[in-house]
Enzyme design. Structure first.
Site, mmCIF file in Angstrom:
data_model
loop_
_atom_site.group_PDB
_atom_site.id
_atom_site.type_symbol
_atom_site.label_atom_id
_atom_site.label_comp_id
_atom_site.label_asym_id
_atom_site.label_seq_id
_atom_site.Cartn_x
_atom_site.Cartn_y
_atom_site.Cartn_z
ATOM 1 N N CYS A 121 0.819 -1.220 0.000
ATOM 2 C CA CYS A 121 0.000 0.000 0.000
ATOM 3 C C CYS A 121 0.853 1.271 0.000
ATOM 4 O O CYS A 121 0.342 2.349 -0.294
ATOM 5 C CB CYS A 121 -0.967 -0.013 1.170
ATOM 6 S SG CYS A 121 -2.093 -1.412 1.095
ATOM 7 N N HIS A 261 -3.380 6.952 1.940
ATOM 8 C CA HIS A 261 -3.766 5.643 1.440
ATOM 9 C C HIS A 261 -5.182 5.336 1.953
ATOM 10 O O HIS A 261 -5.469 5.553 3.134
ATOM 11 C CB HIS A 261 -2.784 4.583 1.925
ATOM 12 C CG HIS A 261 -3.267 3.203 1.669
ATOM 13 N ND1 HIS A 261 -3.668 2.795 0.413
ATOM 14 C CD2 HIS A 261 -3.461 2.144 2.496
ATOM 15 C CE1 HIS A 261 -4.081 1.539 0.490
ATOM 16 N NE2 HIS A 261 -3.965 1.121 1.734
ATOM 17 N N ASN A 291 -10.128 -0.396 -0.623
ATOM 18 C CA ASN A 291 -8.662 -0.333 -0.553
ATOM 19 C C ASN A 291 -8.088 -0.875 -1.863
ATOM 20 O O ASN A 291 -8.197 -2.077 -2.138
ATOM 21 C CB ASN A 291 -8.182 -1.166 0.642
ATOM 22 C CG ASN A 291 -6.669 -1.144 0.801
ATOM 23 O OD1 ASN A 291 -5.937 -0.705 -0.087
ATOM 24 N ND2 ASN A 291 -6.202 -1.629 1.933
HETATM 25 N N1 COA Z 1 -18.420 -8.673 9.122
HETATM 26 C C1 COA Z 1 -18.823 -8.855 10.372
HETATM 27 N N2 COA Z 1 -17.987 -9.045 11.400
HETATM 28 C C2 COA Z 1 -16.668 -9.058 11.122
HETATM 29 C C3 COA Z 1 -16.178 -8.872 9.833
HETATM 30 C C4 COA Z 1 -17.105 -8.678 8.801
HETATM 31 N N3 COA Z 1 -16.736 -8.486 7.516
HETATM 32 N N4 COA Z 1 -14.826 -8.924 9.869
HETATM 33 C C5 COA Z 1 -14.486 -9.133 11.140
HETATM 34 N N5 COA Z 1 -15.602 -9.220 11.902
HETATM 35 C C6 COA Z 1 -15.683 -9.452 13.327
HETATM 36 C C7 COA Z 1 -14.458 -10.091 13.884
HETATM 37 O O1 COA Z 1 -14.514 -11.498 13.693
HETATM 38 C C8 COA Z 1 -14.542 -9.696 15.330
HETATM 39 O O2 COA Z 1 -15.440 -10.549 15.996
HETATM 40 P P1 COA Z 1 -15.133 -11.071 17.480
HETATM 41 O O3 COA Z 1 -15.060 -9.817 18.306
HETATM 42 O O4 COA Z 1 -16.304 -11.925 17.747
HETATM 43 O O5 COA Z 1 -13.817 -11.785 17.380
HETATM 44 C C9 COA Z 1 -15.148 -8.314 15.276
HETATM 45 O O6 COA Z 1 -15.767 -8.197 13.980
HETATM 46 C C10 COA Z 1 -14.153 -7.192 15.429
HETATM 47 O O7 COA Z 1 -13.028 -7.512 14.607
HETATM 48 P P2 COA Z 1 -11.787 -6.528 14.500
HETATM 49 O O8 COA Z 1 -10.783 -7.151 13.609
HETATM 50 O O9 COA Z 1 -11.367 -6.085 15.854
HETATM 51 O O10 COA Z 1 -12.494 -5.302 13.784
HETATM 52 P P3 COA Z 1 -11.886 -3.911 13.437
HETATM 53 O O11 COA Z 1 -12.735 -2.854 13.980
HETATM 54 O O12 COA Z 1 -10.421 -3.843 13.717
HETATM 55 O O13 COA Z 1 -12.076 -3.874 11.861
HETATM 56 C C11 COA Z 1 -10.663 -4.125 9.941
HETATM 57 C C12 COA Z 1 -11.423 -4.832 11.050
HETATM 58 C C13 COA Z 1 -9.945 -5.153 9.112
HETATM 59 C C14 COA Z 1 -11.694 -3.406 9.083
HETATM 60 C C15 COA Z 1 -9.691 -3.106 10.553
HETATM 61 O O14 COA Z 1 -8.934 -3.732 11.572
HETATM 62 C C16 COA Z 1 -8.757 -2.517 9.564
HETATM 63 O O15 COA Z 1 -9.172 -1.799 8.687
HETATM 64 N N6 COA Z 1 -7.445 -2.754 9.739
HETATM 65 C C17 COA Z 1 -6.421 -2.236 8.898
HETATM 66 C C18 COA Z 1 -6.531 -2.902 7.590
HETATM 67 C C19 COA Z 1 -5.603 -2.322 6.601
HETATM 68 O O16 COA Z 1 -5.449 -1.140 6.539
HETATM 69 N N7 COA Z 1 -5.040 -3.190 5.781
HETATM 70 C C20 COA Z 1 -4.263 -2.848 4.697
HETATM 71 C C21 COA Z 1 -3.082 -2.084 5.119
HETATM 72 S S1 COA Z 1 -2.662 -1.015 3.986
#
Ligand code: COA
Length: 345
Positions: A121, A261, A291
């Site tokens: 990214c 980004h 993304n």
């Molecule tokens: N739909 C519903 N629930 C979901 C889900 C989805 N698509 N994806 C994850 N969950 C659940 C998880 O399983 C978790 O459940 P649990 O609490 O029972 O274990 C809960 O939602 C919270 O998950 P978490 O990973 O803590 O959520 P989050 O708020 O961190 O959001 C991302 C997840 C991936 C959206 C977020 O962490 C993110 O954007 N991270 C950075 C990603 C990124 O930038 N990547 C590329 C780098 S350039």
């Protein structure tokens, strides 16, 4: 690193910005049918409403070439005038030849050499940094910097934690020697390989060549520790931006637009909050494109230009975090696009 100066060094400007977004729109409702998720969860946790996707079997070079042609046509030059093509991608058509070679042939850039660069990214910001050195030193007069990714080709549509995030796109900028009062002021590009296990594609390289077993284990798809990447992105982006502003003798008050980004609207908002930038100074496309990895900054910039948001003289802060982990930051004094005569309004 602030761009070096001296008699043999030229300041470098972005003189044209091109983009290519596939026509196919994938709304959040699609994911409600294939994994356990909801439109509400996706919007609340990511800010994404929809993303674009190519038809399966479309290679990265196709998108990259379309974005490159857009940048060239807007500038009103021919592909023959391009000296250098740098393509940032983690989804090349194939391991080799490099996507830059395919683009060179596709657009007919007969005189250009080029190479690919992998910084996920942060790919666009890193490629911008690399190509800037060639133009600054006189090694190239016109360099195309392309960020292009077909993330749908490495996304696991059985994994709800990643499949909702990504889209396909390409963006391209043309670099040329700058005029007075414009240009790229500096970079703060870093890597931290200790974060290698936070965001990766496990197999397909020399360490774990592709096999039936690696495919059965679904190791040819992107994986990440989302929460950890989230925290790293917010902390490191804001810190790298402060360092670069400081080195350039500027402050956050001097910044007109944050072009981040586009991974997650919550990450972008958190970075903007740390830099105390109000929403109207933050460029956002994540809601409609998701993304798009290396493509997200140049396509966001194209979007801001199309809306007439960015004006000549504005200070742009480009900021990215990606697999590696990589941190890309650049400061650009925007001098306006050098538009082809036929395109002037
Ligand atoms: N739909 C519903 N629930 C979901 C889900 C989805 N698509 N994806 C994850 N969950 C659940 C998880 O399983 C978790 O459940 P649990 O609490 O029972 O274990 C809960 O939602 C919270 O998950 P978490 O990973 O803590 O959520 P989050 O708020 O961190 O959001 C991302 C997840 C991936 C959206 C977020 O962490 C993110 O954007 N991270 C950075 C990603 C990124 O930038 N990547 C590329 C780098 S350039």
């Amino acid at each position: 690193m602030i761009q070096p100066s001296g008699p043999a060094v030229r300041r470098v400007a972005i003189t044209s910005v091109g983009a290519f977004l596939p026509d196919r729109v994938i709304p959040n409702a699609h994911f409600e049918k294939i994994v356990d998720t909801s439109d509400r969860w996706i919007v609340e946790r990511t800010g994404i409403h929809e993303r674009r996707a190519v038809e399966p079997g479309t290679g990265c070079s196709h998108l990259a070439s379309r974005a490159a042609r857009d940048a060239i046509e807007r500038r009103g030059i021919t592909a023959d005038e391009v000296d250098l093509i740098v393509v940032a991608t983690v989804t090349p058509d194939m391991s080799f030849p490099a996507t830059a070679c395919l683009v060179q042939d596709d657009i007919g850039a007969g005189r250009a050499w080029g190479f690919d660069l992998s910084a996920a990214c942060s790919g666009f910001t890193f490629a911008l940094g690399a190509a800037t050195q060639f133009v600054a030193s006189g090694g190239a007069d016109k360099a195309l910097v392309i960020g292009a990714d077909v993330m749908t080709s490495i996304t696991d549509y059985e994994d709800r934690t990643t499949c909702i995030l990504f889209g396909d796109a390409a963006g391209a900028v043309l670099l040329e020697p700058a005029e007075e009062d414009e240009g790229i002021l500096g970079f703060n590009n870093k890597v931290d390989g200790s974060g290698r296990d936070l965001l990766y594609m496990r197999s397909g390289g020399s360490l774990r060549p592709p096999s039936h077993e690696t495919v059965d284990r679904r190791e040819h798809f992107v994986r990440q520790e989302g929460r950890k990447v989230f925290r790293f992105a917010v902390r490191s982006s804001a810190q790298a931006a402060e360092e670069l502003l400081d080195e350039a003798g500027l402050t956050r008050d001097d910044v007109d637009f944050l072009v981040c980004h586009q991974a997650n609207a919550r990450i972008i908002n958190a970075i903007a909050k740390r830099l105390r930038l109000p929403p109207e100074q933050v460029v956002k496309t994540v809601h409609k494109y998701g993304n798009t990895t290396a493509a997200s900054i140049p396509t966001a910039l194209r979007d801001a230009l199309d809306r007439g948001a960015v004006k000549s003289g504005d200070l742009l802060l480009l900021s990215s975090v990606g697999a590696g982990l990589t941190i890309g930051t650049a400061l650009v004094r925007w001098g306006g696009e050098r538009v082809a005569p036929g395109l002037r309004s």
